[in-house]
Write a protein that holds these residues in place. Sequence first.
Motif, PDB file in Angstrom:
ATOM      1  N   ARG A   1      -1.965   3.562   8.964  1.00 34.32           N
ATOM      2  CA  ARG A   1      -2.569   3.957   7.688  1.00 34.32           C
ATOM      3  C   ARG A   1      -2.510   2.877   6.604  1.00 34.32           C
ATOM      4  O   ARG A   1      -2.515   3.177   5.419  1.00 34.32           O
ATOM      5  CB  ARG A   1      -1.900   5.228   7.168  1.00 34.32           C
TER       6      ARG A   1
ATOM      7  N   ASP B   1      -0.016   1.465   5.708  1.00 32.81           N
ATOM      8  CA  ASP B   1       1.306   1.562   5.082  1.00 32.81           C
ATOM      9  C   ASP B   1       2.385   0.794   5.848  1.00 32.81           C
ATOM     10  O   ASP B   1       3.328   0.277   5.243  1.00 32.81           O
ATOM     11  CB  ASP B   1       1.750   3.017   4.985  1.00 32.81           C
TER      12      ASP B   1
ATOM     13  N   ALA C   1       3.112   1.586  -3.304  1.00 27.97           N
ATOM     14  CA  ALA C   1       2.377   2.003  -4.501  1.00 27.97           C
ATOM     15  C   ALA C   1       2.139   3.508  -4.552  1.00 27.97           C
ATOM     16  O   ALA C   1       1.713   4.030  -5.583  1.00 27.97           O
ATOM     17  CB  ALA C   1       1.041   1.270  -4.563  1.00 27.97           C
ATOM     18  N   ARG C   2       2.411   4.202  -3.475  1.00 24.38           N
ATOM     19  CA  ARG C   2       2.206   5.654  -3.464  1.00 24.38           C
ATOM     20  C   ARG C   2       3.168   6.317  -4.451  1.00 24.38           C
ATOM     21  O   ARG C   2       4.350   5.941  -4.534  1.00 24.38           O
ATOM     22  CB  ARG C   2       2.428   6.222  -2.068  1.00 24.38           C
ATOM     23  N   PRO C   3       2.714   7.325  -5.178  1.00 23.71           N
ATOM     24  CA  PRO C   3       3.592   8.012  -6.137  1.00 23.71           C
ATOM     25  C   PRO C   3       4.876   8.543  -5.510  1.00 23.71           C
ATOM     26  O   PRO C   3       5.934   8.496  -6.129  1.00 23.71           O
ATOM     27  CB  PRO C   3       2.709   9.147  -6.670  1.00 23.71           C
ATOM     28  N   SER C   4       4.789   9.025  -4.269  1.00 30.11           N
ATOM     29  CA  SER C   4       5.991   9.568  -3.614  1.00 30.11           C
ATOM     30  C   SER C   4       7.038   8.478  -3.408  1.00 30.11           C
ATOM     31  O   SER C   4       8.239   8.699  -3.648  1.00 30.11           O
ATOM     32  CB  SER C   4       5.617  10.203  -2.274  1.00 30.11           C
ATOM     33  N   TYR C   5       6.615   7.292  -2.964  1.00 26.65           N
ATOM     34  CA  TYR C   5       7.547   6.183  -2.777  1.00 26.65           C
ATOM     35  C   TYR C   5       8.155   5.772  -4.117  1.00 26.65           C
ATOM     36  O   TYR C   5       9.362   5.544  -4.227  1.00 26.65           O
ATOM     37  CB  TYR C   5       6.830   4.987  -2.149  1.00 26.65           C
ATOM     38  N   ARG C   6       7.299   5.673  -5.131  1.00 31.20           N
ATOM     39  CA  ARG C   6       7.783   5.208  -6.431  1.00 31.20           C
ATOM     40  C   ARG C   6       8.746   6.205  -7.059  1.00 31.20           C
ATOM     41  O   ARG C   6       9.682   5.826  -7.763  1.00 31.20           O
ATOM     42  CB  ARG C   6       6.594   4.946  -7.342  1.00 31.20           C
TER      43      ARG C   6
ATOM     44  N   HIS D   1       0.843  -1.208   0.000  1.00 33.46           N
ATOM     45  CA  HIS D   1       0.000   0.000   0.000  1.00 33.46           C
ATOM     46  C   HIS D   1       0.874   1.253   0.000  1.00 33.46           C
ATOM     47  O   HIS D   1       0.614   2.210  -0.751  1.00 33.46           O
ATOM     48  CB  HIS D   1      -0.908  -0.034   1.228  1.00 33.46           C
ATOM     49  N   ALA D   2       1.922   1.264   0.818  1.00 36.28           N
ATOM     50  CA  ALA D   2       2.842   2.405   0.852  1.00 36.28           C
ATOM     51  C   ALA D   2       3.707   2.454  -0.402  1.00 36.28           C
ATOM     52  O   ALA D   2       3.912   3.522  -0.992  1.00 36.28           O
ATOM     53  CB  ALA D   2       3.732   2.325   2.088  1.00 36.28           C
TER      54      ALA D   2
END
Length: 203
Positions: free
Chosen positions: A191, A193, A151-156, A148-149
């Motif tokens: 969350r 995440d 996949a976040r745009p910021s992580y990627r 879930h975390a």
Amino acid sequence: MNRIEKAAINNPARRALQRLYEVPTLLKLAGGPLPPGAKAAELGCGPGYGTKLILDRFRAAHVDAVDLDPYMITKARRRLAREMHRVRLAVGDATDLRTAFGAADSSYEAVFDFAIIHHIPDWRSALTETARALKPGGLFVFEEVTAHALARPSYRLLFDHPTEDRFTAEQFLAELPRHGLAVRGSLTRIRGDYLLGAAVRSR
């Protein structure tokens, strides 16, 4: 682990979060410090800050700490210079503690995963190795980053992680009993995440 993530784990804010929130939470979930004389392993020790917390807060008598990155092992060796009589550091794979340390089956009272297993492409093999290396009744103490975390745009955008076969919190928890690991008491989820908890190796 890319340059941005190395900088993130080496900064004071990350250390403060680990010291002030993560370790107190994990201590509570684990039921307190380890028993006297306990030997522990750390998967992916990075610069050695977590290793020091395992010694000081979880009261391990000895820690074997492994990391794939020689640079991190060098930093850990500097940070732990006064503790080297209680620590072994090795450049090696978290899925193979036997090669890194000669760790036989049932070698440790505890194995620690401070957000490392989600970096491992074959993450299930890390759980297999954790269970193999733990003594019956030993603790697997974990904090993990979920799909879930990741996949976040910021992580990627910022971080470099494997993209295939990443686990949700539910998938990670479902995998534990397949390796003889039973969650001890409650868990902490943030969350969707992040997942923090402790599991006991079956006897």
